[in-house]
Design a protein around this motif. Structure first.
Motif, mmCIF file in Angstrom:
data_model
loop_
_atom_site.group_PDB
_atom_site.id
_atom_site.type_symbol
_atom_site.label_atom_id
_atom_site.label_comp_id
_atom_site.label_asym_id
_atom_site.label_seq_id
_atom_site.Cartn_x
_atom_site.Cartn_y
_atom_site.Cartn_z
ATOM 1 N N ALA A 108 0.074 -1.361 -0.379
ATOM 2 C CA ALA A 108 0.141 -0.102 0.785
ATOM 3 C C ALA A 108 0.657 1.032 -0.249
ATOM 4 O O ALA A 108 1.580 1.834 0.541
ATOM 5 N N GLY A 109 0.423 2.689 -0.546
ATOM 6 C CA GLY A 109 1.183 3.251 -0.880
ATOM 7 C C GLY A 109 1.837 3.872 0.815
ATOM 8 O O GLY A 109 2.811 4.871 1.230
ATOM 9 N N ASN A 110 1.392 3.736 1.961
ATOM 10 C CA ASN A 110 1.208 4.821 2.928
ATOM 11 C C ASN A 110 2.072 3.858 3.661
ATOM 12 O O ASN A 110 2.215 3.715 5.308
ATOM 13 N N GLU A 111 2.622 2.184 3.522
ATOM 14 C CA GLU A 111 3.221 1.639 3.443
ATOM 15 C C GLU A 111 5.233 1.838 4.199
ATOM 16 O O GLU A 111 5.400 0.730 4.986
ATOM 17 N N ALA A 112 5.572 2.839 3.232
ATOM 18 C CA ALA A 112 6.369 2.553 3.152
ATOM 19 C C ALA A 112 7.332 2.868 4.279
ATOM 20 O O ALA A 112 6.717 4.309 4.973
ATOM 21 N N GLU A 113 8.561 2.758 4.538
ATOM 22 C CA GLU A 113 8.882 3.778 5.133
ATOM 23 C C GLU A 113 10.782 4.711 4.544
ATOM 24 O O GLU A 113 11.296 3.787 4.003
ATOM 25 N N VAL A 114 11.198 4.825 6.164
ATOM 26 C CA VAL A 114 12.658 5.820 5.524
ATOM 27 C C VAL A 114 13.705 4.594 5.350
ATOM 28 O O VAL A 114 13.687 3.923 6.383
ATOM 29 N N GLY A 115 14.673 4.831 4.215
ATOM 30 C CA GLY A 115 15.325 3.558 3.819
ATOM 31 C C GLY A 115 14.645 2.777 3.183
ATOM 32 O O GLY A 115 15.925 2.129 2.877
ATOM 33 N N ASP A 116 13.695 2.208 2.991
ATOM 34 C CA ASP A 116 13.205 1.370 1.751
ATOM 35 C C ASP A 116 13.811 2.379 0.252
ATOM 36 O O ASP A 116 13.701 2.849 0.675
ATOM 37 N N ILE A 117 13.067 1.182 -0.272
ATOM 38 C CA ILE A 117 13.723 1.469 -1.023
ATOM 39 C C ILE A 117 12.375 1.040 -1.968
ATOM 40 O O ILE A 117 12.134 -0.306 -2.749
ATOM 41 N N ILE A 118 11.964 1.830 -2.857
ATOM 42 C CA ILE A 118 10.943 1.921 -3.457
ATOM 43 C C ILE A 118 10.064 2.055 -4.755
ATOM 44 O O ILE A 118 11.331 2.444 -4.977
ATOM 45 N N THR A 119 9.412 1.236 -5.591
ATOM 46 C CA THR A 119 9.122 1.976 -6.662
ATOM 47 C C THR A 119 8.215 2.240 -7.216
ATOM 48 O O THR A 119 6.735 2.576 -6.401
ATOM 49 N N PHE A 120 7.909 3.283 -7.466
ATOM 50 C CA PHE A 120 6.743 4.500 -7.568
ATOM 51 C C PHE A 120 7.100 4.919 -9.758
ATOM 52 O O PHE A 120 8.155 4.969 -10.733
ATOM 53 N N ARG A 121 5.986 5.293 -9.889
ATOM 54 C CA ARG A 121 5.723 6.341 -11.061
ATOM 55 C C ARG A 121 5.857 7.886 -10.893
ATOM 56 O O ARG A 121 5.535 8.128 -10.442
ATOM 57 N N PRO A 122 7.058 7.807 -11.536
ATOM 58 C CA PRO A 122 7.331 9.352 -12.038
ATOM 59 C C PRO A 122 5.652 10.549 -12.022
ATOM 60 O O PRO A 122 5.960 11.585 -11.228
ATOM 61 N N ILE B 167 1.957 10.226 -11.962
ATOM 62 C CA ILE B 167 0.054 9.063 -11.542
ATOM 63 C C ILE B 167 -0.095 8.291 -13.183
ATOM 64 O O ILE B 167 -0.233 7.040 -13.338
ATOM 65 N N LYS B 168 0.190 9.173 -14.244
ATOM 66 C CA LYS B 168 -0.564 8.161 -15.931
ATOM 67 C C LYS B 168 1.033 7.679 -16.352
ATOM 68 O O LYS B 168 0.974 7.724 -17.292
ATOM 69 N N SER B 169 2.259 7.959 -15.781
ATOM 70 C CA SER B 169 3.222 7.399 -16.143
ATOM 71 C C SER B 169 3.863 5.998 -16.254
ATOM 72 O O SER B 169 2.457 5.251 -15.350
ATOM 73 N N GLN B 170 3.743 5.054 -17.172
ATOM 74 C CA GLN B 170 3.799 4.034 -18.101
ATOM 75 C C GLN B 170 5.502 3.078 -17.540
ATOM 76 O O GLN B 170 5.674 2.287 -17.268
ATOM 77 N N ALA B 171 6.503 4.405 -17.213
ATOM 78 C CA ALA B 171 7.529 3.752 -16.251
ATOM 79 C C ALA B 171 7.708 4.059 -15.014
ATOM 80 O O ALA B 171 6.066 4.285 -14.779
ATOM 81 N N PHE B 172 8.583 3.479 -14.454
ATOM 82 C CA PHE B 172 8.993 3.267 -13.198
ATOM 83 C C PHE B 172 10.403 3.746 -12.850
ATOM 84 O O PHE B 172 11.721 4.316 -13.704
ATOM 85 N N LEU B 173 9.764 3.964 -11.117
ATOM 86 C CA LEU B 173 11.991 4.489 -10.791
ATOM 87 C C LEU B 173 11.846 3.842 -9.590
ATOM 88 O O LEU B 173 10.952 3.386 -8.652
ATOM 89 N N THR B 174 12.817 3.423 -9.596
ATOM 90 C CA THR B 174 12.899 2.702 -8.319
ATOM 91 C C THR B 174 13.992 3.449 -7.213
ATOM 92 O O THR B 174 15.847 3.107 -6.880
ATOM 93 N N HIS B 175 14.574 3.965 -6.539
ATOM 94 C CA HIS B 175 15.058 4.586 -5.223
ATOM 95 C C HIS B 175 14.401 4.863 -3.977
ATOM 96 O O HIS B 175 14.140 4.371 -3.860
ATOM 97 N N ARG B 176 15.855 5.223 -2.877
ATOM 98 C CA ARG B 176 15.202 4.835 -1.439
ATOM 99 C C ARG B 176 14.243 6.829 -1.023
ATOM 100 O O ARG B 176 14.673 7.289 -1.465
ATOM 101 N N VAL B 177 14.071 5.710 -0.012
ATOM 102 C CA VAL B 177 13.190 6.927 0.776
ATOM 103 C C VAL B 177 13.643 7.981 2.205
ATOM 104 O O VAL B 177 14.503 7.154 2.774
ATOM 105 N N LYS B 178 13.920 9.231 1.250
ATOM 106 C CA LYS B 178 15.268 10.091 3.035
ATOM 107 C C LYS B 178 14.294 10.672 3.506
ATOM 108 O O LYS B 178 14.785 10.515 4.740
#
Length: 249
Positions: free
Chosen positions: A143-157, A159-170
């Motif tokens: 779920a969108g609100n379950e990530a914590e600081v230090g996790d590496i999450i995958t997200f859309r740049p 809302i309508k984007s078909q690409a993904f980014l996977t970066h670390r939560v600061k």
């Protein structure tokens, strides 16, 4: 006179016969002592045979009881690792060969190929869990609100984007300006600048595993499914032969 002589000779003869009989009795006793009896002859070999049989049998039973569980445990572990690896390769290949849409997930997980080096850690001791281009990462849907600081999450740049980014939560925010909600400040480990704040609706999942340097292989599988199936069957047969040889060596 003759009768008196005969009477004198008869006691002498009796003494001689008594002495000879005594000597024979002594000789018989000594011969009986030197010769083993039938019971003693029969007992000794049986005792030796029993000793020879009892000691090796007990040792063999102990060694068999000690070695059999070890062999079964090693065989079980080898089978689990072997068949687990084969199933992983086959399932991963099928997923990449049949799933071209990244929005699809299997049992709540996604396989994504890494295209850039934005997550190569600049400080490996602090930035753990990074990856390189050519790697494959496994993402678990959250779920969108379950990530914590230090996790590496995958997200859309966006809302309508078909690409993904996977970066670390600061940083995790409960509002952005006057807008309430869950927002994340993310940044790639190799990047010097932060990303645009990410809304919880843009979050797809969290990275749980990195498989290094098989992105090219899985891309080849996706583009050439039939050749890949033949190749996998050949590899499976080769590994099975080696496994049979090792276990029966």
């Amino acid at each position: 006179m003759r009768e008196e002589r005969n009477k004198k000779q008869q006691p002498n003869k009796r003494k001689r016969t008594a002495k000879s009989s005594a000597k024979q009795a002594v000789i018989e006793k000594s011969s009986n002592r030197s010769k083993p009896t039938a019971k003693s002859v029969n007992k000794k070999p049986h005792a030796r045979k029993n000793k020879k049989k009892q000691v090796p049998i007990s040792k063999r039973k102990k060694s068999i009881a000690h070695h059999k569980p070890q062999k079964t445990v090693y065989t079980l572990l080898f089978n689990v690792i072997f068949y687990g690896f084969i199933l992983f390769v086959v399932i991963g290949s099928i997923i990449f060969a049949t799933t071209k849409n990244a929005d699809k997930s299997v049992l709540g997980h996604r396989f994504l190929g890494v295209l850039t080096d934005s997550m190569v850690p600049r400080d490996p001791e602090k930035q753990k869990g990074g990856f390189h281009s050519g790697d494959v990462i496994i993402i678990k849907n959250i779920a969108g609100n379950e990530a914590e600081v230090g996790d590496i999450i995958t997200f859309r740049p966006s809302i309508k984007s078909q690409a993904f980014l996977t970066h670390r939560v600061k940083e995790k925010l409960d509002h952005l300006g006057e807008t309430k909600g869950t927002y994340y400040i993310t940044q790639g480990d190799a990047n010097l600048a932060e990303d645009v704040p990410v809304n919880e609706k843009q979050v797809i999942g969290k990275k749980i595993l990195v498989i290094p340097k098989i992105g090219a292989f899985l891309s080849f599988v996706r583009e050439n499914p039939f050749v890949s199936i033949i190749f996998l069957i050949s590899v499976f047969g080769f590994i099975t032969i080696i496994r049979y040889y090792i276990l029966n060596k």
